[in-house]
Design a protein around this motif. Structure first.
Motif, PDB file in Angstrom:
ATOM      1  N   LEU A   1      47.831  36.688  38.991  1.00 49.97           N
ATOM      2  CA  LEU A   1      48.110  37.541  40.139  1.00 49.97           C
ATOM      3  C   LEU A   1      49.579  37.922  40.105  1.00 49.97           C
ATOM      4  O   LEU A   1      50.460  37.066  40.109  1.00 49.97           O
ATOM      5  N   VAL A   2      49.853  39.221  40.053  1.00 50.19           N
ATOM      6  CA  VAL A   2      51.221  39.709  39.915  1.00 50.19           C
ATOM      7  C   VAL A   2      51.759  40.126  41.272  1.00 50.19           C
ATOM      8  O   VAL A   2      51.114  40.872  42.005  1.00 50.19           O
ATOM      9  N   THR A   3      52.958  39.651  41.603  1.00 54.64           N
ATOM     10  CA  THR A   3      53.605  40.064  42.840  1.00 54.64           C
ATOM     11  C   THR A   3      55.104  39.908  42.687  1.00 54.64           C
ATOM     12  O   THR A   3      55.569  39.133  41.849  1.00 54.64           O
ATOM     13  N   ASP A   4      55.857  40.638  43.497  1.00 54.75           N
ATOM     14  CA  ASP A   4      57.313  40.523  43.439  1.00 54.75           C
ATOM     15  C   ASP A   4      57.843  39.559  44.489  1.00 54.75           C
ATOM     16  O   ASP A   4      59.031  39.531  44.772  1.00 54.75           O
ATOM     17  N   GLY A   5      56.960  38.780  45.060  1.00 56.30           N
ATOM     18  CA  GLY A   5      57.382  37.799  46.057  1.00 56.30           C
ATOM     19  C   GLY A   5      56.284  36.800  46.314  1.00 56.30           C
ATOM     20  O   GLY A   5      55.396  36.601  45.493  1.00 56.30           O
ATOM     21  N   VAL A   6      56.345  36.148  47.470  1.00 58.43           N
ATOM     22  CA  VAL A   6      55.316  35.181  47.818  1.00 58.43           C
ATOM     23  C   VAL A   6      54.042  35.913  48.198  1.00 58.43           C
ATOM     24  O   VAL A   6      54.059  37.084  48.580  1.00 58.43           O
ATOM     25  N   ILE A   7      52.927  35.215  48.074  1.00 59.48           N
ATOM     26  CA  ILE A   7      51.658  35.769  48.545  1.00 59.48           C
ATOM     27  C   ILE A   7      51.566  35.435  50.027  1.00 59.48           C
ATOM     28  O   ILE A   7      51.262  34.319  50.413  1.00 59.48           O
ATOM     29  N   CYS A   8      51.873  36.417  50.863  1.00 58.81           N
ATOM     30  CA  CYS A   8      51.954  36.142  52.309  1.00 58.81           C
ATOM     31  C   CYS A   8      51.307  37.281  53.088  1.00 58.81           C
ATOM     32  O   CYS A   8      51.984  38.128  53.658  1.00 58.81           O
ATOM     33  N   PRO A   9      49.993  37.339  53.094  1.00 58.25           N
ATOM     34  CA  PRO A   9      49.279  38.451  53.745  1.00 58.25           C
ATOM     35  C   PRO A   9      49.206  38.299  55.262  1.00 58.25           C
ATOM     36  O   PRO A   9      49.820  37.422  55.857  1.00 58.25           O
ATOM     37  N   ALA A  10      48.409  39.171  55.866  1.00 56.79           N
ATOM     38  CA  ALA A  10      48.359  39.271  57.324  1.00 56.79           C
ATOM     39  C   ALA A  10      47.953  37.983  58.015  1.00 56.79           C
ATOM     40  O   ALA A  10      48.405  37.689  59.113  1.00 56.79           O
ATOM     41  N   MET A  11      47.117  37.185  57.386  1.00 55.46           N
ATOM     42  CA  MET A  11      46.675  35.939  58.012  1.00 55.46           C
ATOM     43  C   MET A  11      47.595  34.771  57.673  1.00 55.46           C
ATOM     44  O   MET A  11      47.257  33.614  57.846  1.00 55.46           O
ATOM     45  N   GLY A  12      48.787  35.088  57.155  1.00 54.52           N
ATOM     46  CA  GLY A  12      49.742  34.040  56.854  1.00 54.52           C
ATOM     47  C   GLY A  12      49.371  33.217  55.644  1.00 54.52           C
ATOM     48  O   GLY A  12      49.908  32.129  55.426  1.00 54.52           O
ATOM     49  N   GLY A  13      48.470  33.716  54.816  1.00 53.74           N
ATOM     50  CA  GLY A  13      48.103  33.011  53.599  1.00 53.74           C
ATOM     51  C   GLY A  13      46.843  32.184  53.708  1.00 53.74           C
ATOM     52  O   GLY A  13      46.377  31.631  52.719  1.00 53.74           O
ATOM     53  N   ARG A  14      46.264  32.082  54.900  1.00 54.44           N
ATOM     54  CA  ARG A  14      45.121  31.178  55.075  1.00 54.44           C
ATOM     55  C   ARG A  14      43.938  31.574  54.207  1.00 54.44           C
ATOM     56  O   ARG A  14      43.215  30.716  53.704  1.00 54.44           O
ATOM     57  N   GLU A  15      43.703  32.868  54.048  1.00 50.73           N
ATOM     58  CA  GLU A  15      42.531  33.288  53.279  1.00 50.73           C
ATOM     59  C   GLU A  15      42.640  32.941  51.797  1.00 50.73           C
ATOM     60  O   GLU A  15      41.646  32.868  51.100  1.00 50.73           O
ATOM     61  N   TRP A  16      43.872  32.726  51.320  1.00 51.34           N
ATOM     62  CA  TRP A  16      44.072  32.408  49.902  1.00 51.34           C
ATOM     63  C   TRP A  16      43.743  30.948  49.581  1.00 51.34           C
ATOM     64  O   TRP A  16      43.733  30.563  48.417  1.00 51.34           O
ATOM     65  N   GLY A  17      43.518  30.133  50.589  1.00 49.85           N
ATOM     66  CA  GLY A  17      43.192  28.729  50.340  1.00 49.85           C
ATOM     67  C   GLY A  17      44.278  28.073  49.506  1.00 49.85           C
ATOM     68  O   GLY A  17      45.459  28.121  49.868  1.00 49.85           O
ATOM     69  N   PRO A  18      43.946  27.473  48.351  1.00 47.02           N
ATOM     70  CA  PRO A  18      44.935  26.776  47.523  1.00 47.02           C
ATOM     71  C   PRO A  18      45.936  27.704  46.843  1.00 47.02           C
ATOM     72  O   PRO A  18      46.853  27.226  46.191  1.00 47.02           O
ATOM     73  N   LEU A  19      45.792  29.036  46.982  1.00 46.76           N
ATOM     74  CA  LEU A  19      46.618  29.958  46.212  1.00 46.76           C
ATOM     75  C   LEU A  19      47.673  30.687  47.028  1.00 46.76           C
ATOM     76  O   LEU A  19      48.280  31.629  46.538  1.00 46.76           O
ATOM     77  N   TYR A  20      47.948  30.266  48.237  1.00 45.57           N
ATOM     78  CA  TYR A  20      48.796  31.108  49.086  1.00 45.57           C
ATOM     79  C   TYR A  20      50.288  30.976  48.804  1.00 45.57           C
ATOM     80  O   TYR A  20      51.095  31.726  49.338  1.00 45.57           O
ATOM     81  N   LEU A  21      50.713  30.063  47.935  1.00 47.57           N
ATOM     82  CA  LEU A  21      52.133  29.863  47.664  1.00 47.57           C
ATOM     83  C   LEU A  21      52.653  30.843  46.630  1.00 47.57           C
ATOM     84  O   LEU A  21      51.921  31.682  46.105  1.00 47.57           O
ATOM     85  N   THR A  22      53.943  30.734  46.283  1.00 47.39           N
ATOM     86  CA  THR A  22      54.556  31.621  45.309  1.00 47.39           C
ATOM     87  C   THR A  22      53.978  31.355  43.932  1.00 47.39           C
ATOM     88  O   THR A  22      53.441  30.298  43.661  1.00 47.39           O
TER      89      THR A  22
END
Length: 293
Positions: A272-293
């Motif tokens: 997963l490519v991003t220029d920052g942390v994975i921090c979507p509208a739900m504050g990362g909850r939907e990403w489960g174990p993957l919501y960190l940088t």
């Protein structure tokens, strides 16, 4: 069985891991290579040679060894211990129908939040052993992005992606390239994607993030047991495809359905490519174990 017919490609991956392979010293995978080149090569001999490779060499040459597992008949059931997987560990988001509360147009949006769990293996290892039908989805990777050089578990995101494409092709997966620009994939990934031939599908959706706004893409996903997702940008485009955003369904009636409501989804932070942390509208909850940088 005669000499391993994919030996040249296997050796190329070995050299990618170690450009000075056996320039000065005998390698820890020398005996395995000798067996693979022998006209009397067979599964038993390959398994025996592989069992002699120590943990350090397995980790170093893991891309080549996964390729070997996926391409040598009967070898895929063997487990290779590559040690700590870190952010290359795969996570599965289990398919869950949309609930009545789902409302991506709300402020803040109410997005899909399916159950998820870490799998204890990489995406490649999961692909090698999975017996169902698989679609690999590449989200908005038309252009090479600097963050594809980010390193997770000793390999760049680019190399993780190429490895997943390589193993997916060998295991019979199909490939769907979602793109909003004319070019479906950047050159760095195209070299692996072209091997899919007729199993590759390109979907141009220039106005929307979500692939399910395209009827053909949604139908392709619906027909698969599982979908592997990789792409850019993880906190916008990939996030929208997995968990939903306010975009129209194919045909314009209602809102587009997120992938996690259509099929089991497997991914990892390393693809997963991003220029920052994975921090979507739900504050990362939907990403489960993957919501960190």
């Amino acid at each position: 069985m005669p000499r391993y017919r994919h030996f040249a490609d296997f050796k190329r991956l070995v050299k990618h891991a170690n450009s000075h392979f056996e320039t000065h010293l005998r390698s820890g995978i020398h005996d395995l290579i000798e067996v693979l080149q022998d006209e009397n090569c067979n599964l038993t001999r390959v398994q025996e040679a592989l069992s002699q490779v120590n943990a350090t060499r397995i980790r170093k040459y893991r891309e080549a060894l996964w390729f070997l597992q996926a391409s040598y008949p009967g070898l895929k059931l063997r487990t290779l211990n590559i040690g700590e997987k870190g952010k290359a560990e795969a996570v599965k988001f289990s398919r869950m129908p949309l609930t009545a509360a789902y409302d991506p147009a709300a402020i803040p949006p109410v997005r899909h939040n399916p159950p998820s769990n870490a799998l204890g293996k990489t995406v490649e290892e999961w692909l090698i052993n999975y017996t169902g039908s698989v679609l690999i989805v590449a989200v908005h990777l038309s252009k090479y992005i600097q963050n594809m050089d980010d390193v997770f578990n000793e390999r760049s995101v680019r190399d993780h992606m190429k490895s997943v494409l390589r193993i997916g092709n060998l295991t019979g997966a199909e490939l769907a390239c979602l793109h909003i620009k004319p070019k479906p994939l950047c050159d760095e990934l195209e070299v692996e994607a072209r091997h899919y031939g007729a199993r590759r599908h390109n979907f141009l959706t220039p106005r929307y993030h979500m692939g399910t706004t395209h009827a053909g893409f949604r139908a392709l996903c619906t027909g698969k047991d599982a979908v592997v997702v990789m792409g850019f940008d993880a906190n916008i485009c990939v996030n929208a495809n997995l968990f939903g955003t306010n975009e129209p369904a194919a045909g314009g009636v209602g809102v587009a359905t997120p992938l996690t409501a259509i099929a089991d989804v497997v991914t990892s932070r390393s693809v997963l490519v991003t220029d920052g942390v994975i921090c979507p509208a739900m504050g990362g909850r939907e990403w489960g174990p993957l919501y960190l940088t």
